[in-house]
Design a protein around this motif. Structure first.
Motif, PDB file in Angstrom:
ATOM      1  N   LYS A  89      67.423  42.747  48.626  1.00 22.28           N
ATOM      2  CA  LYS A  89      67.812  42.202  47.457  1.00 22.28           C
ATOM      3  C   LYS A  89      66.964  42.276  46.264  1.00 22.28           C
ATOM      4  O   LYS A  89      67.375  43.102  45.182  1.00 22.28           O
ATOM      5  N   ASP A  90      65.833  42.090  46.526  1.00 22.98           N
ATOM      6  CA  ASP A  90      64.741  42.512  45.265  1.00 22.98           C
ATOM      7  C   ASP A  90      64.514  43.628  44.897  1.00 22.98           C
ATOM      8  O   ASP A  90      64.600  44.177  43.635  1.00 22.98           O
ATOM      9  N   ARG A  91      64.443  44.599  45.958  1.00 20.82           N
ATOM     10  CA  ARG A  91      64.478  45.882  45.925  1.00 20.82           C
ATOM     11  C   ARG A  91      65.487  46.628  45.002  1.00 20.82           C
ATOM     12  O   ARG A  91      65.271  47.462  44.165  1.00 20.82           O
ATOM     13  N   LEU A  92      66.477  46.402  45.332  1.00 26.22           N
ATOM     14  CA  LEU A  92      68.084  47.037  44.894  1.00 26.22           C
ATOM     15  C   LEU A  92      67.900  46.663  43.471  1.00 26.22           C
ATOM     16  O   LEU A  92      68.057  47.562  42.635  1.00 26.22           O
ATOM     17  N   ARG A  93      67.728  45.234  43.207  1.00 28.77           N
ATOM     18  CA  ARG A  93      67.621  44.967  41.666  1.00 28.77           C
ATOM     19  C   ARG A  93      66.917  45.552  40.846  1.00 28.77           C
ATOM     20  O   ARG A  93      66.789  45.981  39.679  1.00 28.77           O
ATOM     21  N   ALA A  94      65.292  45.752  41.476  1.00 32.88           N
ATOM     22  CA  ALA A  94      64.400  46.480  40.785  1.00 32.88           C
ATOM     23  C   ALA A  94      64.533  47.744  40.416  1.00 32.88           C
ATOM     24  O   ALA A  94      64.318  48.410  39.471  1.00 32.88           O
ATOM     25  N   ALA A  95      65.030  48.407  41.390  1.00 32.30           N
ATOM     26  CA  ALA A  95      65.532  49.760  41.272  1.00 32.30           C
ATOM     27  C   ALA A  95      66.684  50.027  40.160  1.00 32.30           C
ATOM     28  O   ALA A  95      66.467  50.932  39.480  1.00 32.30           O
ATOM     29  N   ARG A  96      67.603  49.289  40.332  1.00 36.51           N
ATOM     30  CA  ARG A  96      68.498  49.341  39.239  1.00 36.51           C
ATOM     31  C   ARG A  96      68.168  49.145  38.039  1.00 36.51           C
ATOM     32  O   ARG A  96      68.650  49.951  36.968  1.00 36.51           O
ATOM     33  N   GLU A  97      67.367  48.170  37.726  1.00 32.55           N
ATOM     34  CA  GLU A  97      66.745  47.924  36.382  1.00 32.55           C
ATOM     35  C   GLU A  97      65.952  49.135  36.034  1.00 32.55           C
ATOM     36  O   GLU A  97      65.826  49.360  34.791  1.00 32.55           O
ATOM     37  N   LEU A  98      65.242  49.456  36.909  1.00 34.37           N
ATOM     38  CA  LEU A  98      64.124  50.646  36.523  1.00 34.37           C
ATOM     39  C   LEU A  98      64.729  51.653  35.877  1.00 34.37           C
ATOM     40  O   LEU A  98      64.572  52.403  35.151  1.00 34.37           O
ATOM     41  N   LYS A  99      66.272  52.019  36.697  1.00 30.86           N
ATOM     42  CA  LYS A  99      67.259  53.213  36.192  1.00 30.86           C
ATOM     43  C   LYS A  99      67.940  52.760  34.777  1.00 30.86           C
ATOM     44  O   LYS A  99      68.632  53.438  34.206  1.00 30.86           O
ATOM     45  N   GLY A 100      67.990  51.365  34.496  1.00 30.94           N
ATOM     46  CA  GLY A 100      68.671  50.906  33.182  1.00 30.94           C
ATOM     47  C   GLY A 100      69.769  51.033  33.511  1.00 30.94           C
ATOM     48  O   GLY A 100      70.981  51.152  32.761  1.00 30.94           O
ATOM     49  N   MET A 101      70.418  50.819  34.785  1.00 34.11           N
ATOM     50  CA  MET A 101      71.915  50.760  35.287  1.00 34.11           C
ATOM     51  C   MET A 101      72.146  49.416  35.242  1.00 34.11           C
ATOM     52  O   MET A 101      71.402  48.278  35.744  1.00 34.11           O
ATOM     53  N   SER A 102      73.602  48.918  34.822  1.00 35.55           N
ATOM     54  CA  SER A 102      74.224  47.732  34.967  1.00 35.55           C
ATOM     55  C   SER A 102      74.538  47.844  36.877  1.00 35.55           C
ATOM     56  O   SER A 102      74.658  48.650  37.255  1.00 35.55           O
ATOM     57  N   GLN A 103      74.980  46.416  37.155  1.00 40.55           N
ATOM     58  CA  GLN A 103      75.705  46.709  38.592  1.00 40.55           C
ATOM     59  C   GLN A 103      76.944  47.444  38.336  1.00 40.55           C
ATOM     60  O   GLN A 103      77.285  47.894  39.567  1.00 40.55           O
ATOM     61  N   SER A 104      77.581  47.520  37.349  1.00 36.30           N
ATOM     62  CA  SER A 104      78.917  48.274  37.229  1.00 36.30           C
ATOM     63  C   SER A 104      78.743  49.663  37.456  1.00 36.30           C
ATOM     64  O   SER A 104      79.391  50.533  37.978  1.00 36.30           O
ATOM     65  N   GLU A 105      77.700  50.095  36.676  1.00 40.35           N
ATOM     66  CA  GLU A 105      77.238  51.505  36.713  1.00 40.35           C
ATOM     67  C   GLU A 105      76.588  51.811  38.022  1.00 40.35           C
ATOM     68  O   GLU A 105      77.120  53.044  38.475  1.00 40.35           O
ATOM     69  N   LEU A 106      75.966  51.007  38.655  1.00 37.13           N
ATOM     70  CA  LEU A 106      75.460  51.556  40.052  1.00 37.13           C
ATOM     71  C   LEU A 106      76.679  51.649  40.945  1.00 37.13           C
ATOM     72  O   LEU A 106      76.632  52.554  41.646  1.00 37.13           O
ATOM     73  N   ALA A 107      77.673  50.541  40.924  1.00 27.85           N
ATOM     74  CA  ALA A 107      78.796  50.586  41.727  1.00 27.85           C
ATOM     75  C   ALA A 107      79.404  51.981  41.609  1.00 27.85           C
ATOM     76  O   ALA A 107      79.839  52.555  42.439  1.00 27.85           O
ATOM     77  N   ALA A 108      79.870  52.410  40.386  1.00 27.79           N
ATOM     78  CA  ALA A 108      80.527  53.494  40.113  1.00 27.79           C
ATOM     79  C   ALA A 108      79.708  54.737  40.653  1.00 27.79           C
ATOM     80  O   ALA A 108      80.218  55.369  41.226  1.00 27.79           O
ATOM     81  N   THR A 109      78.507  54.764  40.288  1.00 24.13           N
ATOM     82  CA  THR A 109      77.589  55.804  40.621  1.00 24.13           C
ATOM     83  C   THR A 109      77.526  55.961  42.355  1.00 24.13           C
ATOM     84  O   THR A 109      77.512  57.099  42.918  1.00 24.13           O
ATOM     85  N   ALA A 110      77.515  54.814  42.923  1.00 21.52           N
ATOM     86  CA  ALA A 110      77.377  54.747  44.263  1.00 21.52           C
ATOM     87  C   ALA A 110      78.833  54.764  44.941  1.00 21.52           C
ATOM     88  O   ALA A 110      78.857  54.884  46.297  1.00 21.52           O
ATOM     89  N   LYS A 111      80.036  54.794  44.238  1.00 25.19           N
ATOM     90  CA  LYS A 111      81.338  54.737  44.700  1.00 25.19           C
ATOM     91  C   LYS A 111      81.631  53.565  45.566  1.00 25.19           C
ATOM     92  O   LYS A 111      82.040  53.711  46.719  1.00 25.19           O
ATOM     93  N   LEU A 112      81.102  52.436  45.308  1.00 25.57           N
ATOM     94  CA  LEU A 112      81.207  51.145  46.054  1.00 25.57           C
ATOM     95  C   LEU A 112      81.946  49.935  44.878  1.00 25.57           C
ATOM     96  O   LEU A 112      81.499  50.470  43.416  1.00 25.57           O
ATOM     97  N   PRO A 113      82.545  49.106  45.547  1.00 27.30           N
ATOM     98  CA  PRO A 113      83.109  48.086  44.327  1.00 27.30           C
ATOM     99  C   PRO A 113      81.844  47.339  43.679  1.00 27.30           C
ATOM    100  O   PRO A 113      80.748  47.053  44.401  1.00 27.30           O
ATOM    101  N   ALA A 114      82.162  46.941  42.418  1.00 26.70           N
ATOM    102  CA  ALA A 114      80.943  46.246  41.910  1.00 26.70           C
ATOM    103  C   ALA A 114      80.767  45.059  42.487  1.00 26.70           C
ATOM    104  O   ALA A 114      79.686  44.461  42.495  1.00 26.70           O
ATOM    105  N   SER A 115      81.638  44.470  43.213  1.00 31.13           N
ATOM    106  CA  SER A 115      81.398  42.927  43.857  1.00 31.13           C
ATOM    107  C   SER A 115      80.403  43.174  44.949  1.00 31.13           C
ATOM    108  O   SER A 115      79.629  42.342  45.141  1.00 31.13           O
TER     109      SER A 115
END
Length: 117
Positions: free
Chosen positions: A10-36
């Motif tokens: 969970k820590d690495r996922l958040r760190a990688a997402r923030e490093l890329k400047g992505m919101s949770q919604s943007e990551l969800a869309a890019t990974a084709k997963l629900p934002a939840s």
């Protein structure tokens, strides 16, 4: 080198997402997963399936080993190919455009090979 911390994913996922400047919604869309799902993964409420872990790694341009805490370098996926190093600097909003350009170039090269004797 690596960490035995049980909640490292969970820590690495958040760190990688923030490093890329992505919101949770943007990551969800890019990974084709629900934002939840992203919210659940980052809170530690759920763990991803292997397929979802792979999707997250691809979307974030990091290895699954990084997300799982087996290596400490987040951009190992881009270490060998300059194209991946540049992709790591593209914002989440520009990724679809970059992916489309790469797809078109790949198709063009494939068509050229078909035309060669």
């Amino acid at each position: 080198m690596t960490t035995d911390q049980p909640d490292i994913f969970k820590d690495r996922l958040r760190a990688a997402r923030e490093l890329k400047g992505m919101s949770q919604s943007e990551l969800a869309a890019t990974a084709k997963l629900p934002a939840s799902s992203i919210a659940h993964f980052e809170s530690g409420a759920r763990k991803p399936s292997f397929d979802n872990l792979r999707r997250l790694g691809i979307a974030l341009m990091v290895t699954t080993d990084y997300l799982l805490g087996r290596v400490d370098i987040p951009d190992m996926a881009g270490a060998g190919d300059p194209l991946f190093r540049h992709m790591a600097n593209i914002s989440g909003a520009d990724r679809p455009l970059a992916e489309e350009m790469l797809r078109l170039l790949a198709e063009r090269n494939q068509n050229r090979r078909k035309d060669e004797p």
